[in-house]
Write a protein that holds these residues in place. Structure first.
Motif, mmCIF file in Angstrom:
data_model
loop_
_atom_site.group_PDB
_atom_site.id
_atom_site.type_symbol
_atom_site.label_atom_id
_atom_site.label_comp_id
_atom_site.label_asym_id
_atom_site.label_seq_id
_atom_site.Cartn_x
_atom_site.Cartn_y
_atom_site.Cartn_z
ATOM 1 N N ALA A 18 0.845 -1.207 0.000
ATOM 2 C CA ALA A 18 0.000 0.000 0.000
ATOM 3 C C ALA A 18 0.875 1.249 0.000
ATOM 4 C CB ALA A 18 -0.935 -0.012 1.211
ATOM 5 N N ALA A 19 1.932 1.241 0.813
ATOM 6 C CA ALA A 19 2.847 2.387 0.839
ATOM 7 C C ALA A 19 3.532 2.541 -0.512
ATOM 8 C CB ALA A 19 3.882 2.196 1.947
ATOM 9 N N ALA A 20 3.890 1.416 -1.124
ATOM 10 C CA ALA A 20 4.548 1.459 -2.432
ATOM 11 C C ALA A 20 3.608 2.036 -3.492
ATOM 12 C CB ALA A 20 5.007 0.057 -2.837
ATOM 13 N N ARG A 21 2.352 1.649 -3.457
ATOM 14 C CA ARG A 21 1.383 2.148 -4.452
ATOM 15 C C ARG A 21 1.228 3.664 -4.311
ATOM 16 N NH1 ARG A 21 0.209 -2.020 -7.403
ATOM 17 N NH2 ARG A 21 0.021 -0.434 -8.988
ATOM 18 N N ASP A 22 1.155 4.152 -3.068
ATOM 19 C CA ASP A 22 1.063 5.602 -2.872
ATOM 20 C C ASP A 22 2.309 6.293 -3.412
ATOM 21 O OD1 ASP A 22 -1.407 5.379 -1.728
ATOM 22 O OD2 ASP A 22 -0.695 5.494 0.347
ATOM 23 N N ALA A 23 3.462 5.707 -3.109
ATOM 24 C CA ALA A 23 4.716 6.295 -3.591
ATOM 25 C C ALA A 23 4.770 6.266 -5.116
ATOM 26 C CB ALA A 23 5.906 5.537 -3.011
ATOM 27 N N ALA A 24 4.222 5.201 -5.709
ATOM 28 C CA ALA A 24 4.279 5.055 -7.169
ATOM 29 C C ALA A 24 3.515 6.171 -7.867
ATOM 30 C CB ALA A 24 3.723 3.688 -7.577
ATOM 31 N N ILE A 25 2.432 6.636 -7.232
ATOM 32 C CA ILE A 25 1.657 7.736 -7.834
ATOM 33 C C ILE A 25 2.514 8.997 -7.883
ATOM 34 C CG2 ILE A 25 -0.329 9.253 -7.457
ATOM 35 C CD1 ILE A 25 -1.824 6.794 -6.374
ATOM 36 N N VAL A 26 3.261 9.249 -6.807
ATOM 37 C CA VAL A 26 4.146 10.421 -6.779
ATOM 38 C C VAL A 26 5.286 10.247 -7.787
ATOM 39 C CG1 VAL A 26 5.667 11.819 -5.322
ATOM 40 C CG2 VAL A 26 3.576 10.798 -4.348
ATOM 41 N N LEU A 27 5.871 9.046 -7.816
ATOM 42 C CA LEU A 27 6.992 8.781 -8.727
ATOM 43 C C LEU A 27 6.592 8.937 -10.187
ATOM 44 C CD1 LEU A 27 8.652 5.638 -7.123
ATOM 45 C CD2 LEU A 27 9.644 7.924 -7.317
ATOM 46 N N ALA A 28 5.373 8.518 -10.500
ATOM 47 C CA ALA A 28 4.922 8.569 -11.895
ATOM 48 C C ALA A 28 4.904 10.003 -12.403
ATOM 49 C CB ALA A 28 3.538 7.934 -12.022
ATOM 50 N N GLU A 29 4.692 10.942 -11.493
ATOM 51 C CA GLU A 29 4.648 12.350 -11.899
ATOM 52 C C GLU A 29 5.949 13.079 -11.622
ATOM 53 O OE1 GLU A 29 1.032 14.680 -11.610
ATOM 54 O OE2 GLU A 29 0.184 13.093 -10.352
ATOM 55 N N ALA A 30 6.909 12.395 -10.992
ATOM 56 C CA ALA A 30 8.176 13.061 -10.650
ATOM 57 C C ALA A 30 8.930 13.439 -11.926
ATOM 58 C CB ALA A 30 9.026 12.135 -9.784
ATOM 59 N N THR A 31 9.558 14.611 -11.902
ATOM 60 C CA THR A 31 10.322 15.039 -13.078
ATOM 61 C C THR A 31 11.604 14.209 -13.202
ATOM 62 O OG1 THR A 31 11.563 16.640 -11.778
ATOM 63 C CG2 THR A 31 9.530 17.423 -12.810
ATOM 64 N N ALA A 32 12.136 14.197 -14.423
ATOM 65 C CA ALA A 32 13.408 13.516 -14.677
ATOM 66 C C ALA A 32 14.496 14.089 -13.772
ATOM 67 C CB ALA A 32 13.791 13.666 -16.150
ATOM 68 N N GLU A 33 14.467 15.387 -13.564
ATOM 69 C CA GLU A 33 15.500 16.064 -12.761
ATOM 70 C C GLU A 33 15.471 15.562 -11.314
ATOM 71 O OE1 GLU A 33 13.278 17.656 -14.754
ATOM 72 O OE2 GLU A 33 14.783 17.863 -16.357
ATOM 73 N N ARG A 34 14.278 15.420 -10.784
ATOM 74 C CA ARG A 34 14.146 15.014 -9.386
ATOM 75 C C ARG A 34 14.660 13.570 -9.201
ATOM 76 N NH1 ARG A 34 10.913 17.167 -5.077
ATOM 77 N NH2 ARG A 34 10.153 18.806 -6.459
ATOM 78 N N LYS A 35 14.301 12.699 -10.144
ATOM 79 C CA LYS A 35 14.769 11.312 -10.036
ATOM 80 C C LYS A 35 16.299 11.262 -10.185
ATOM 81 C CE LYS A 35 11.711 10.008 -13.178
ATOM 82 N NZ LYS A 35 11.053 9.131 -14.179
ATOM 83 N N HIS A 36 16.817 12.076 -11.100
ATOM 84 C CA HIS A 36 18.262 12.163 -11.298
ATOM 85 C C HIS A 36 18.934 12.618 -10.012
ATOM 86 C CE1 HIS A 36 22.067 14.007 -12.699
ATOM 87 N NE2 HIS A 36 22.034 13.067 -13.630
ATOM 88 N N ALA A 37 18.381 13.646 -9.392
ATOM 89 C CA ALA A 37 18.966 14.187 -8.160
ATOM 90 C C ALA A 37 18.974 13.130 -7.058
ATOM 91 C CB ALA A 37 18.172 15.415 -7.710
ATOM 92 N N ALA A 38 17.889 12.352 -6.972
ATOM 93 C CA ALA A 38 17.819 11.317 -5.931
ATOM 94 C C ALA A 38 18.908 10.265 -6.142
ATOM 95 C CB ALA A 38 16.433 10.669 -5.943
ATOM 96 N N LEU A 39 19.145 9.892 -7.406
ATOM 97 C CA LEU A 39 20.157 8.867 -7.694
ATOM 98 C C LEU A 39 21.566 9.376 -7.375
ATOM 99 C CD1 LEU A 39 18.594 7.488 -10.987
ATOM 100 C CD2 LEU A 39 18.941 6.188 -8.873
ATOM 101 N N ILE A 40 21.846 10.620 -7.742
ATOM 102 C CA ILE A 40 23.176 11.185 -7.471
ATOM 103 C C ILE A 40 23.382 11.327 -5.961
ATOM 104 C CG2 ILE A 40 24.610 13.255 -7.753
ATOM 105 C CD1 ILE A 40 24.310 11.577 -10.322
ATOM 106 N N SER A 41 22.357 11.790 -5.279
ATOM 107 C CA SER A 41 22.455 11.962 -3.833
ATOM 108 C C SER A 41 22.617 10.603 -3.142
ATOM 109 C CB SER A 41 21.222 12.707 -3.338
ATOM 110 O OG SER A 41 21.155 12.692 -1.949
ATOM 111 N N ALA A 42 21.934 9.587 -3.660
ATOM 112 C CA ALA A 42 22.076 8.245 -3.090
ATOM 113 C C ALA A 42 23.498 7.719 -3.309
ATOM 114 C CB ALA A 42 21.055 7.299 -3.714
ATOM 115 N N ALA A 43 24.058 7.996 -4.483
ATOM 116 C CA ALA A 43 25.433 7.566 -4.755
ATOM 117 C C ALA A 43 26.391 8.222 -3.766
ATOM 118 C CB ALA A 43 25.813 7.920 -6.199
#
Lengths: 423, 423
Positions: A18-43
């Motif tokens: 259920a938590a994943a499904r809620d997160a997936a709705i946000v992720l589906a609309e997340a910009t490319a930049e935001r996902k990129h930033a999360a990956l770099i920050s995670a690295a």
């Protein structure tokens, strides 16, 4: 380890799902930049957490040694600073790939004025079940995030602490980028019942990707009630045609078998055209013998000194070792028949300079990957230029071959009219 | 009707499945010309067999009337010369589409000189389970053949003779073109156990497509152990935004609901933005009432004379009738929330002149088809320009939206090197 009841496990996965499904709705609309930033920050967070990850891994290693794991299992579990850096590099390399979500895959106009676009969307929620390699935690999470999917990771019980420490760094990346932490969740228990619950989580999990040996993959394929991207075995064939170039053939055969023997793209069977054998004799077999490979030879090939006679069961075997089955065939039709019967639909390579023969091989076989004059060891998402892969699939539904971020997307249709109605 | 044991049914499907797999190998390599010829010849044979098909249909009609089938079921079963001509036209229209097999979907080069192509291939064997419409026999077979797939058809028990007569014409087409007759097989029994056997035929059937009502589709989705392309329901929404053009909105709402009420793309719920209502009042509701639609109105809309008060269960209902649920919402975010909760992921349409609002609707929803200023009744493979459809899928795996010949393909990778090895 089993303490959870089936109901407890279902409840746990329902909560994560259920938590994943809620997160997936946000992720589906997340910009490319935001996902990129999360990956770099995670690295960055992975590098910064090196000590904590190594400490956690040491704890897992003690547990695994006490449990008596094999040296190769222990090697897969073991992390060191170089492997931690490689994980961070993996995250950066996925970040650098083009964003697969929102791409217009195709578009067209209708005579009535409607404009139709097919646009890539995330799949939703991906479940990843893996064995002892803790780096899968980072790799799988990175590909899922890049493709806008939430992911639920279930690592091997041996790697629980290592995976948790890596997961913590990934969570930092999500937080820094303002993305929901439930985008990447770790099943917080060693209990095997949690795996069974993941496999039956229809409606919560859109696809399961198993990463590991035949035992794990077979279990997942048998039990899963949700779609699975996987290959059970990589029984890869190399066929040396009568029109092969000798030097290319020698190079490719040796590389296909010996570069690494434990990967799914390693060749397990060499088929030699009688025409090739008539011209060049047993040179390919001799090369393999010289490289220390155990050659299980069928028919007259077994007369070559140093080979052992093949047993019928050697064909269709995934050795994952310095062993190969070899056999003479009558040209490409016979090779196709053999591969159709004994192959696993993963990767096969033909060695030939003859375009018509190569085309026949490409048309007559339906493995996920067919190659010409190239090593089967290229069966890999990174080698295909996908940045990384979450696995290799031999099924024909949705994803096939190396599964990168692009293959973790679906699509939807966007139709634009101008008050258009159907008559 | 049940006489077959489970073992008998499994043996029957195993026999059909094995023949289908052999045929699929031939079909995968068949040229576009040969498949085209088979479809044209089958269309000719359908026209030439008009009398035989009508005789067979008359027999089915007698059986169905004796069984007490509803008038609408009888209408679906009934064939006449016009419907037979339409079937033949359908075959010709599928023939005229571009061949989807062998298309290079994408290709690229790697720095090491490898050239990689992703090429479309057939899926393999498709199972189609349908109810009383005998024309599905021709439509489904045509799309399967076009996409190089073998098909096993299991029509409704009522249409057994009609389907057999149509199947005979299709077999003529295959024979004339030199293609294997097992490319299109009909399950030769009314026994329901055969359906259960199809649903568990893993390894024989690659995908099942159910065509029929919610009962059939639900059964298939619950029981199938093979992938399914389907939609359970079409709970389609139309949202009239405050920035809608009034005349376009009136046209699209009326068409979405009333053009045909029994199809899955018919609108079942109208959401009206409070801003729209403030400007235009109940005009959309009045139009629907004037067209004889029963309007189940929520909240203050129920004050409009002629409406009935909506029950909460009216939202998320697939009426398939001259009934619609209507509700006021606070702009596009509220509409998205409602549709996410009550929709079935089939088709939704927004009426607005505001590009940003339309984009928000397109991004915030994940139905298979999203429309702007267009009638939901366009949710149809023919209207999308696909020639025909085997059904509409709301799942996210592989096929989505209208499933035409192109969606019945998978792909494989063809990799060409020049003696290229991995370092």
């Amino acid at each position: 380890m089993k303490d959870l009841t089936q109901n407890d496990a279902d409840a746990l996965i329902a909560k994560l799902g259920a938590a994943a499904r809620d997160a997936a709705i946000v992720l589906a609309e997340a910009t490319a930049e935001r996902k990129h930033a999360a990956l770099i920050s995670a690295a960055d967070a992975i590098i910064a957490s090196e000590d904590a990850i190594l400490d956690a891994n040491a704890e897992d290693m003690r547990f695994a040694e006490a449990k008596g794991l094999s040296p190769s299992m222990l090697d897969r579990l073991k992390l060191d600073p170089a492997r931690i850096r490689a994980m961070a590099e993996g995250l950066r390399s996925v970040a650098a790939q083009p964003d697969p979500v929102g791409r217009v895959l195709t578009e067209w106009d209708r005579p009535n004025g409607l404009h139709i676009q097919r646009v890539a969307t995330p799949l939703g929620v991906i479940g990843v079940i893996y064995e002892s390699r803790p780096n899968v935690t980072a790799d799988a999470a990175a590909l899922a995030l890049k493709s806008g999917n939430a992911v639920i990771l279930r690592g091997g019980s041996e790697s629980l602490h290592s995976s948790a420490a890596i997961h913590k760094a990934l969570a930092t990346g999500l937080k820094d980028a303002g993305l929901p932490e439930a985008a990447i969740q770790l099943v917080p228990t060693r209990d095997r019942e949690a795996v069974a619950a993941l496999l039956r989580a229809q409606g919560l999990i859109d696809v399961i990707v198993p990463r590991g040996g035949k035992g794990l993959v077979g279990l997942v394929q048998r039990e899963a009630r949700v779609p699975v991207f996987a290959h059970l075995e990589g029984i890869c064939h190399v066929y040396a045609d009568g029109d092969a170039d000798l030097e290319k053939a020698r190079r490719v055969v040796l590389n296909s078998k010996t570069r690494r023997t434990g990967i799914c793209g390693a060749a397990e069977c060499l088929l030699i055209d009688r025409a090739f054998f008539a011209k060049h004799g047993g040179v390919l077999v001799q090369d393999l013998l010289d490289a220390g490979v155990e050659v299980r030879a069928d028919g007259e090939l077994s007369a070559i000194s140093g080979t052992v006679a093949a047993d019928p069961s050697d064909f269709g075997q995934e050795f994952l070792d310095k062993i190969i089955a070899v056999k003479l065939v009558d040209g490409v039709p016979d090779a196709i028949t053999h591969i159709r019967r004994y192959g696993s639909g993963h990767t096969e390579s033909i060695l030939t300079e003859n375009d018509a023969t190569a085309e026949r091989f490409f048309k007559g076989l339906d493995s996920a990957i067919l190659m010409r004059n190239a090593s089967t060891q290229f069966a890999d998402g990174g080698e295909f230029g996908m940045g990384a892969e979450i696995g290799i699939a031999t099924g024909k539904m949705h994803a096939r071959g190396p599964v990168g971020a692009e293959q973790l997307t679906s699509f939807k249709y966007l139709v634009t009219g101008d008050g258009t109605v159907r008559t």
